[in-house]
Design a protein around this motif. Structure first.
Motif, short mmCIF file in Angstrom:
data_model
loop_
_atom_site.label_atom_id
_atom_site.label_comp_id
_atom_site.label_asym_id
_atom_site.label_seq_id
_atom_site.Cartn_x
_atom_site.Cartn_y
_atom_site.Cartn_z
N TYR A 101 2.38 12.14 0.77
CA TYR A 101 2.10 13.29 1.62
C TYR A 101 2.82 14.53 1.11
CZ TYR A 101 0.47 9.87 5.09
OH TYR A 101 -0.19 8.86 5.74
N LEU A 128 -0.85 5.74 -8.28
CA LEU A 128 -1.97 6.17 -7.45
C LEU A 128 -2.63 7.37 -8.12
CD1 LEU A 128 -0.16 6.10 -3.98
CD2 LEU A 128 -1.62 4.30 -4.93
N SER A 171 -3.41 7.80 -1.96
CA SER A 171 -3.22 6.56 -1.21
C SER A 171 -3.95 5.42 -1.92
CB SER A 171 -3.72 6.69 0.24
OG SER A 171 -5.13 6.89 0.26
N TYR A 227 0.85 -1.19 0.00
CA TYR A 227 0.00 0.00 0.00
C TYR A 227 0.89 1.24 0.00
CZ TYR A 227 -3.57 -3.36 1.45
OH TYR A 227 -4.41 -4.45 1.51
N GLY A 228 0.46 2.25 -0.72
CA GLY A 228 1.22 3.48 -0.81
C GLY A 228 0.43 4.69 -0.35
N SER A 229 1.13 5.64 0.26
CA SER A 229 0.53 6.91 0.68
C SER A 229 1.50 8.03 0.34
CB SER A 229 0.24 6.91 2.18
OG SER A 229 -0.64 5.86 2.54
N LEU A 265 -2.33 14.27 3.33
CA LEU A 265 -2.38 13.09 2.46
C LEU A 265 -2.99 13.48 1.12
CD1 LEU A 265 -2.07 9.97 2.18
CD2 LEU A 265 -4.42 9.79 3.03
N ARG A 305 -3.80 0.67 -2.59
CA ARG A 305 -3.01 -0.53 -2.80
C ARG A 305 -2.55 -0.57 -4.26
NH1 ARG A 305 -5.88 -6.25 -2.14
NH2 ARG A 305 -6.09 -6.08 -4.39
#
Length: 202
Positions: A98, A127, A106, A94-96, A103, A108
Motif C-alpha cells: 500500500y 509482486l 498484491s 499472500y502479500g499486499s 493498493l 500470493r
C-alpha cells in the motif's frame, strides 16, 4: 463448704473423623501438586508468537516518469520462531503493498512451509505493481515523495499458522503481518528501516 470446680474433659476425636480429615488433607495435597504440575506444563508448552522483520525491499526504476505500473516489487521478510520445542506450520503467504490507503500490488508469493523451533526463515517474495500511474489521483503526491527521496509504504502479509506442540497441532490461526517503512527515490529500502520489526496480528 467450697464448691468443687472441674475442668471440662478433652473431647477426643473419633477414629472415623480423624480418618476423614486425613483423607481430605491428602486429596487437597494431590490437587495442589497436580495444579503446580499443570501450570509448569502450560508454561513450557504455551506457544510464543513468531517474530517478523523486514530485511530488504526494492522497486527497481521507481523514479521513472511513466509510473510504477508493471514494476517488480521485491522483498524479504525474516521469520523467527522463538519457541524452544514448538514448531510452526505456515500456510500459503499472500502479500499486499500500500501507498497511503491505495493498493499498488498484491498476490500470493510463498508456498506453505514448516519452521523448526528456534529457527529463522527468510521469506522472499515478488509482486507486480499496478500503480501509481501518471493519470491517477495519487500520482502528484507519489511523484513528489519519489523526488524527495522518501516514499512511505506498507507491506501486509497474510497467512495461517498451526503450532505443533509435541505430537499434536493447535487449531489454525489467521496471521497478519504489517510492515511500515520508506524507500528512497531509487525504490530501495532506506537504511534506517532495514531489519525493522513488523507488527504481528494473530
Amino acid at each position: 463448704m467450697p464448691r468443687n470446680y472441674r475442668l471440662p474433659m478433652y473431647n477426643r476425636q473419633s477414629p472415623a473423623i480423624r480418618c476423614l480429615n486425613f483423607i481430605c488433607a491428602f486429596i487437597l495435597t494431590l490437587i495442589l501438586i497436580a495444579g503446580i504440575i499443570l501450570f509448569v506444563l502450560w508454561l513450557s508448552l504455551r506457544p510464543h508468537r513468531p517474530k517478523f522483520t523486514l530485511t530488504d525491499f526494492s522497486i527497481p526504476s521507481l523514479n521513472r516518469q511513466s509510473g510504477a505500473a508493471n514494476l517488480p516489487v521485491k522483498f524479504t521478510v525474516n521469520e523467527h520462531n522463538p519457541n524452544q520445542k514448538i514448531g510452526i506450520h505456515f500456510g500459503y503467504v499472500y502479500g499486499s503493498l500500500y501507498h497511503d490507503d491505495d493498493l499498488i500490488a498484491s498476490g500470493r508469493f510463498a508456498d506453505p512451509f514448516f519452521q523448526v523451533p528456534k529457527g529463522d526463515t527468510p521469506v522472499e517474495g515478488e509482486l507486480t505493481a499496478s500503480g501509481p500511474t501518471p493519470t491517477g489521483q495519487a500520482w502528484p503526491r507519489f511523484a513528489a515523495e519519489v523526488g524527495a527521496g522518501s516514499v512511505p509504504l506498507r507491506l501486509v502479509l497474510n497467512s495461517t499458522v498451526l503450532f505443533q506442540v509435541r505430537l499434536w497441532d493447535t487449531r489454525e490461526h489467521h496471521m497478519k503481518v504489517d510492515c511500515e517503512f520508506k524507500v528512497g527515490g531509487d525504490g530501495s529500502l532506506l537504511q534506517q528501516y532495514k531489519n525493522e520489526p513488523c507488527t504481528l496480528y494473530l
